[in-house]
Design a protein around this motif. Structure first.
Motif, PDB file in Angstrom:
ATOM      1  N   MET A 133      -1.269  -7.740   4.754  1.00 31.24           N
ATOM      2  CA  MET A 133      -0.249  -7.039   3.962  1.00 31.24           C
ATOM      3  C   MET A 133       0.105  -5.735   4.662  1.00 31.24           C
ATOM      4  O   MET A 133      -0.588  -4.722   4.539  1.00 31.24           O
ATOM      5  N   LYS A 134       1.214  -5.753   5.391  1.00 28.26           N
ATOM      6  CA  LYS A 134       1.568  -4.678   6.325  1.00 28.26           C
ATOM      7  C   LYS A 134       1.802  -3.336   5.652  1.00 28.26           C
ATOM      8  O   LYS A 134       1.580  -2.288   6.260  1.00 28.26           O
ATOM      9  N   TYR A 135       2.272  -3.353   4.412  1.00 26.05           N
ATOM     10  CA  TYR A 135       2.697  -2.110   3.772  1.00 26.05           C
ATOM     11  C   TYR A 135       1.749  -1.638   2.671  1.00 26.05           C
ATOM     12  O   TYR A 135       1.990  -0.606   2.062  1.00 26.05           O
ATOM     13  N   LEU A 136       0.695  -2.366   2.435  1.00 24.23           N
ATOM     14  CA  LEU A 136      -0.225  -2.025   1.357  1.00 24.23           C
ATOM     15  C   LEU A 136      -0.915  -0.694   1.640  1.00 24.23           C
ATOM     16  O   LEU A 136      -1.475  -0.488   2.707  1.00 24.23           O
ATOM     17  N   GLN A 137      -0.870   0.196   0.652  1.00 22.41           N
ATOM     18  CA  GLN A 137      -1.433   1.542   0.827  1.00 22.41           C
ATOM     19  C   GLN A 137      -2.525   1.886  -0.175  1.00 22.41           C
ATOM     20  O   GLN A 137      -3.379   2.718   0.122  1.00 22.41           O
ATOM     21  N   VAL A 138      -2.479   1.273  -1.364  1.00 18.57           N
ATOM     22  CA  VAL A 138      -3.445   1.598  -2.412  1.00 18.57           C
ATOM     23  C   VAL A 138      -4.018   0.296  -2.969  1.00 18.57           C
ATOM     24  O   VAL A 138      -3.268  -0.604  -3.356  1.00 18.57           O
ATOM     25  N   VAL A 139      -5.353   0.207  -3.017  1.00 16.52           N
ATOM     26  CA  VAL A 139      -6.036  -0.953  -3.591  1.00 16.52           C
ATOM     27  C   VAL A 139      -7.129  -0.467  -4.526  1.00 16.52           C
ATOM     28  O   VAL A 139      -8.041   0.238  -4.102  1.00 16.52           O
ATOM     29  N   TYR A 140      -7.017  -0.843  -5.795  1.00 18.14           N
ATOM     30  CA  TYR A 140      -8.053  -0.509  -6.773  1.00 18.14           C
ATOM     31  C   TYR A 140      -8.917  -1.747  -6.999  1.00 18.14           C
ATOM     32  O   TYR A 140      -8.445  -2.755  -7.531  1.00 18.14           O
ATOM     33  N   MET A 164       0.016  -5.089  13.531  1.00 15.46           N
ATOM     34  CA  MET A 164       0.347  -5.807  12.301  1.00 15.46           C
ATOM     35  C   MET A 164       0.422  -4.884  11.095  1.00 15.46           C
ATOM     36  O   MET A 164       1.036  -5.210  10.097  1.00 15.46           O
ATOM     37  N   LYS A 165      -0.205  -3.719  11.173  1.00 15.76           N
ATOM     38  CA  LYS A 165      -0.241  -2.805  10.033  1.00 15.76           C
ATOM     39  C   LYS A 165       0.827  -1.738  10.192  1.00 15.76           C
ATOM     40  O   LYS A 165       0.869  -1.029  11.188  1.00 15.76           O
ATOM     41  N   ARG A 166       1.707  -1.607   9.178  1.00 15.30           N
ATOM     42  CA  ARG A 166       2.817  -0.677   9.266  1.00 15.30           C
ATOM     43  C   ARG A 166       2.526   0.657   8.575  1.00 15.30           C
ATOM     44  O   ARG A 166       3.236   1.619   8.783  1.00 15.30           O
ATOM     45  N   THR A 167       1.511   0.689   7.723  1.00 16.62           N
ATOM     46  CA  THR A 167       1.176   1.922   7.011  1.00 16.62           C
ATOM     47  C   THR A 167      -0.333   2.084   6.931  1.00 16.62           C
ATOM     48  O   THR A 167      -1.091   1.115   6.953  1.00 16.62           O
ATOM     49  N   PHE A 168      -0.788   3.323   6.832  1.00 21.20           N
ATOM     50  CA  PHE A 168      -2.183   3.604   6.536  1.00 21.20           C
ATOM     51  C   PHE A 168      -2.472   3.288   5.065  1.00 21.20           C
ATOM     52  O   PHE A 168      -1.598   3.399   4.218  1.00 21.20           O
ATOM     53  N   TYR A 169      -3.704   2.954   4.784  1.00 20.52           N
ATOM     54  CA  TYR A 169      -4.172   3.022   3.402  1.00 20.52           C
ATOM     55  C   TYR A 169      -4.365   4.488   3.047  1.00 20.52           C
ATOM     56  O   TYR A 169      -4.905   5.257   3.842  1.00 20.52           O
ATOM     57  N   ASN A 170      -3.957   4.870   1.850  1.00 25.40           N
ATOM     58  CA  ASN A 170      -4.298   6.219   1.392  1.00 25.40           C
ATOM     59  C   ASN A 170      -5.119   6.200   0.105  1.00 25.40           C
ATOM     60  O   ASN A 170      -5.334   7.232  -0.516  1.00 25.40           O
ATOM     61  N   GLY A 171      -5.605   5.011  -0.269  1.00 27.32           N
ATOM     62  CA  GLY A 171      -6.504   4.909  -1.403  1.00 27.32           C
ATOM     63  C   GLY A 171      -7.150   3.540  -1.493  1.00 27.32           C
ATOM     64  O   GLY A 171      -6.456   2.530  -1.610  1.00 27.32           O
ATOM     65  N   ILE A 172      -8.482   3.493  -1.393  1.00 18.72           N
ATOM     66  CA  ILE A 172      -9.249   2.266  -1.622  1.00 18.72           C
ATOM     67  C   ILE A 172     -10.405   2.633  -2.546  1.00 18.72           C
ATOM     68  O   ILE A 172     -11.252   3.454  -2.194  1.00 18.72           O
ATOM     69  N   SER A 173     -10.433   2.057  -3.729  1.00 15.13           N
ATOM     70  CA  SER A 173     -11.510   2.376  -4.678  1.00 15.13           C
ATOM     71  C   SER A 173     -12.450   1.182  -4.815  1.00 15.13           C
ATOM     72  O   SER A 173     -12.016   0.064  -5.094  1.00 15.13           O
ATOM     73  N   LEU A 174     -13.721   1.440  -4.599  1.00 13.14           N
ATOM     74  CA  LEU A 174     -14.745   0.399  -4.675  1.00 13.14           C
ATOM     75  C   LEU A 174     -15.942   0.829  -5.524  1.00 13.14           C
ATOM     76  O   LEU A 174     -16.966   0.136  -5.542  1.00 13.14           O
TER      77      LEU A 174
END
Length: 372
Positions: free
Chosen positions: A303-310, A331-341
């Motif tokens: 998912m090239k544009y995914l930035q936030v995953v909860y 393949m990645k167009r954006t950084f993640y700026n939020g991953i909550s685990l």
């Protein structure tokens, strides 16, 4: 137990090509869903829409201006909130653009309650006891764009809504069924909030949303057991939080390729079929927190544009090095700026730092401590 900050110090983010970096996804949604509507914010929206070209009829002022007893009338805004009213009052000025009737005890909307209010832009009926709306009640409101009916006793969406309507909030009522053709002729509708109604999947009839070009739809706090079919394919935001959804099947998201934000938190999701996320490649934000997942969903690295995953408050016990980031940086167009685990049984000291090689900042990763 080792302190949590050890992992955060080890996490690093390898830079993406400059041409691939995009601005962080701006979270937008409806404002607070409490039992009051901020009239000042509505006034600002009304003024902005007028500047952008919304048309209103010129209404000649009355020789003797009227204002309903107990209400405040100023600058084409009529505020009659919290007055204990049982009916829509008489003597509403014909040039009214914003009518605030929230927080009363109105039980019924009658046929002629809004007669002559052809210039009305917003109608606020939140937090009353409305259980009945005459099918012709809204016909005079030819330019109404915003209708707020949340926190009432309605069992069905009112008929003959104005074609000019852009936003409908009907949150927290007693609606169980959305019949086919309910929104027929409402091509300007952009946003519908209809959460906290006892709607099951079977209550959404085929064709219920036909003709709509929505950007935003919320059916949270309902009784859905699966992702509904036949919703508008134009959606940018779909919120189905706090339902009873148990799985995401392969075809569930097939027609929702324009989604930017998908909310599925607080459900009972145990399984996400491999390949099901392939259809939402434009997604920027994915909420899967407070479910029953035992692993990170497959397909996130693609998912090239995914930035936030909860993903917090699930049953995830292991995070692999390629669960979030693609192996090829192009393949990645954006950084993640939020991953909550956090609130998962993860032994975070075993997670390889390279797992988060496509994250903008180490503080964007939230692990926390797991407590049974």
């Amino acid at each position: 137990m080792q302190p949590i900050f050890i992992l955060l110090l080890l996490v690093y983010a390898t830079p993406l090509p400059a041409s691939s970096i995009a601005l962080p996804f701006q979270q937008r949604g409806l404002s607070d869903l409490g039992k009051t509507i901020d009239v000042k914010s509505l006034m600002m929206m009304m003024m902005n829409d007028e500047e952008e070209g919304s048309t209103f009829e010129e209404v000649h002022p009355l020789e003797h201006p009227t204002c309903p007893f107990g209400c405040q009338c100023n600058l084409k805004i009529v505020q009659c909130s919290d007055l204990g009213l049982h009916y829509v009052p008489y003597d509403i000025p014909p040039d009214t653009r914003l009518l605030d009737l929230q927080g009363n005890q109105i039980t019924e909307i009658r046929e002629n309650d809004f007669k002559g209010l052809s210039n009305l832009y917003a109608l606020v009926l939140v937090n009353n006891q409305i259980s009945k709306v005459h099918p012709r009640a809204f016909l005079p409101l030819r330019r109404m764009q915003k209708l707020y009916l949340s926190h009432n006793w309605l069992t069905a969406i009112p008929k003959n809504l104005p074609p000019s309507l852009v936003e409908l909030r009907i949150h927290d009522n007693h609606i169980k069924k959305v019949a086919s053709g309910t929104f027929s002729g409402l091509g300007n509708m952009n946003c519908i909030e209809m959460g906290r109604n006892p709607i099951m999947n079977s209550g959404l009839e085929p064709g219920a949303f036909k003709g709509l070009k929505l950007n935003f739809l919320r059916i949270s706090e309902a009784k859905l057991t699966g992702i509904p079919k036949d919703l508008p394919d134009s959606l940018h935001e779909l919120h189905l939080d706090q339902n009873q959804i148990q799985a995401i099947e392969l075809e569930d998201l097939r027609q929702y390729g324009e989604l930017y934000r998908l909310g599925l938190g607080y459900n009972k999701i145990r399984h996400i079929e491999h390949g099901s996320l392939y259809y939402v490649q434009n997604l920027r934000e994915l909420h899967l927190d407070n479910n029953l997942l035992s692993s990170v969903p497959a397909g996130l690295p693609e998912m090239k544009y995914l930035q936030v995953v909860y993903l917090h408050s699930n049953n995830i016990s292991k995070v692999d090095v390629n669960d979030f980031c693609p192996q090829a940086f192009s393949m990645k167009r954006t950084f993640y700026n939020g991953i909550s685990l956090f609130s998962n049984p993860i032994q975070y000291w075993e997670v390889q730092p390279a797992t988060f090689r496509c994250v903008s900042d180490r503080m964007a990763i939230q692990f926390g401590n797991y407590k049974k």
